[in-house]
Design a protein around this motif. Structure first.
Motif, PDB file in Angstrom:
ATOM      1  N   GLU A  86       0.826  -1.212   0.000  1.00 43.79           N
ATOM      2  CA  GLU A  86       0.000   0.000   0.000  1.00 43.79           C
ATOM      3  C   GLU A  86       0.857   1.257   0.000  1.00 43.79           C
ATOM      4  O   GLU A  86       2.065   1.203   0.128  1.00 43.79           O
ATOM      5  N   THR A  87       0.178   2.393  -0.100  1.00 42.37           N
ATOM      6  CA  THR A  87       0.856   3.695  -0.038  1.00 42.37           C
ATOM      7  C   THR A  87       0.850   4.252   1.380  1.00 42.37           C
ATOM      8  O   THR A  87       1.328   5.353   1.611  1.00 42.37           O
ATOM      9  N   THR A  88       0.305   3.477   2.318  1.00 43.34           N
ATOM     10  CA  THR A  88       0.220   3.875   3.724  1.00 43.34           C
ATOM     11  C   THR A  88       1.181   3.026   4.549  1.00 43.34           C
ATOM     12  O   THR A  88       1.193   1.800   4.396  1.00 43.34           O
ATOM     13  N   PRO A  89       1.974   3.632   5.436  1.00 42.82           N
ATOM     14  CA  PRO A  89       2.832   2.817   6.314  1.00 42.82           C
ATOM     15  C   PRO A  89       1.977   1.927   7.223  1.00 42.82           C
ATOM     16  O   PRO A  89       0.841   2.258   7.539  1.00 42.82           O
ATOM     17  N   GLU A  90       2.536   0.801   7.621  1.00 43.49           N
ATOM     18  CA  GLU A  90       1.877  -0.156   8.516  1.00 43.49           C
ATOM     19  C   GLU A  90       2.844  -0.452   9.653  1.00 43.49           C
ATOM     20  O   GLU A  90       4.047  -0.201   9.541  1.00 43.49           O
ATOM     21  N   HIS A  91       2.327  -0.949  10.763  1.00 46.05           N
ATOM     22  CA  HIS A  91       3.150  -1.332  11.911  1.00 46.05           C
ATOM     23  C   HIS A  91       2.695  -2.696  12.416  1.00 46.05           C
ATOM     24  O   HIS A  91       1.497  -2.949  12.502  1.00 46.05           O
ATOM     25  N   LEU A  92       3.645  -3.553  12.754  1.00 46.28           N
ATOM     26  CA  LEU A  92       3.338  -4.800  13.448  1.00 46.28           C
ATOM     27  C   LEU A  92       3.440  -4.499  14.928  1.00 46.28           C
ATOM     28  O   LEU A  92       4.505  -4.154  15.439  1.00 46.28           O
ATOM     29  N   ASP A  93       2.297  -4.585  15.623  1.00 48.42           N
ATOM     30  CA  ASP A  93       2.204  -4.189  17.021  1.00 48.42           C
ATOM     31  C   ASP A  93       2.430  -5.339  18.003  1.00 48.42           C
ATOM     32  O   ASP A  93       2.924  -5.132  19.101  1.00 48.42           O
ATOM     33  N   PHE A  94       2.012  -6.547  17.623  1.00 53.55           N
ATOM     34  CA  PHE A  94       1.901  -7.612  18.608  1.00 53.55           C
ATOM     35  C   PHE A  94       1.896  -8.956  17.893  1.00 53.55           C
ATOM     36  O   PHE A  94       1.355  -9.079  16.797  1.00 53.55           O
TER      37      PHE A  94
END
Length: 173
Positions: A86-94
């Motif tokens: 995607e064009t949006t950053p993502e984060h792996l939280d858990f």
């Protein structure tokens, strides 16, 4: 009579408080989760453990090569490759495993790709992050729940995509 009505309302008040506390504790609004759940499609195939695809509005994640490297005591690491298309950053939280198991996330020391931030491990837009080796890591301790097919059910919590379930292949370490 007033005591009787108050007694009947108490369970509703407790349930309402629990709902509000749960939404506040997770750090995301319930409307974010509802929007994600309504628009994302998760594809996981029993024929291909270690792989899952999540696609929807503003969500295009591909998790591949997910392997839990475990010793006899259930300690080890989870390696995988995560592509954020995607064009949006993502984060792996858990990262969660059966029986309340939890993975410990560690980001890379420098750079944006795979670094640990307040929201979790950063997965910049349009990039692929390899977990393990010189990339970010997921350490597992005392893991239980390995299936007869030598897979481990894993739940990944992402900031945008939400909860993603997959079966990681289990390998001895």
């Amino acid at each position: 009579m007033n005591g009787l009505l108050a007694g009947r309302r108490a369970p509703y008040a407790v349930a309402g408080c629990a709902l509000l506390l749960g939404a506040a504790a997770c750090g995301h609004s319930s409307s974010q989760h509802a929007a994600t759940a309504a628009t994302a499609t998760t594809t996981a195939s029993a024929d291909t453990p270690g792989r899952v695809e999540v696609h929807g509005r503003d969500i295009e994640l591909d998790v591949t090569s997910a392997v839990a490297h475990l010793d006899a005591a259930g300690n080890g690491t989870l390696t995988m490759t995560v592509h954020n298309g995607e064009t949006t950053p993502e984060h792996l939280d858990f990262v969660a495993t059966p029986n309340a198991g939890r993975g410990v996330l560690t980001g890379v020391a420098s750079g944006d790709n795979g670094s640990m931030q307040d929201a979790g491990i950063l997965l910049p837009a349009g990039t692929t992050v390899a977990f393990g080796g010189s990339g970010p890591t997921v350490r597992l301790t005392g893991v239980q729940g390995v299936t007869a097919a030598h897979t481990l059910p894993v739940t990944l919590q992402f900031g945008v995509a939400g909860l993603v379930h997959l079966d990681a292949v289990v390998a001895g370490s």
